[in-house]
Scaffold this motif. Structure first.
Motif: not given
Length: 130
Positions: A20-21, A46-47, A96
């Motif tokens: 997510g990053w 993404a969370e 988020r």
């Protein structure tokens, strides 16, 4: 004087990815500035549950959108181009991604060394070098 081009970081050891990053570490501890400076991309949807218990972080959004939820208060804040948030109390939070990828410019104190990824708490370990 240091000149760093993000294009020169992409695909090198200074570009670190996690679930997510993606973080592009422009300045690191070894650069001697007293902080590290990153470009971070958070994909839409993404969370991330994060808690920088060893670092303070300031984050400035330059593109995209999303939200940050303060887990101590339950408050949710909108993030978009032109919004800065500062995790000045080692705040537990959920970041988020919204409808577009977010492009964030981040500063960490103390500076990171470069290869850190999030641990089970969503934190970076504090690396103490001799």
């Amino acid at each position: 004087m240091k000149i760093v081009r993000v294009q020169d970081i992409i695909g090198t050891e200074r570009e670190v990815e996690g679930p997510g990053w993606t973080s592009r570490r422009l300045l690191l501890k070894k650069d001697g500035m007293g902080f590290s400076f990153h470009e971070t991309i958070i994909p839409a949807g993404a969370e991330l549950r994060l808690w920088y218990k060893n670092h303070l972080e300031a984050v400035y959004c330059v593109a995209g959108n999303g939200t940050i939820e303060d887990l101590a208060t339950g408050e949710v804040h909108e993030i978009h181009d032109g919004v800065l948030y500062a995790l000045d109390n080692h705040d537990r939070h959920i970041l988020r991604g919204g409808t577009e990828d977010m492009r964030l410019i981040c500063a960490f104190n103390p500076p990171v060394t470069g290869r850190e990824t999030h641990d089970a708490d969503g934190a970076y370990n504090l690396v103490v070098e001799d």
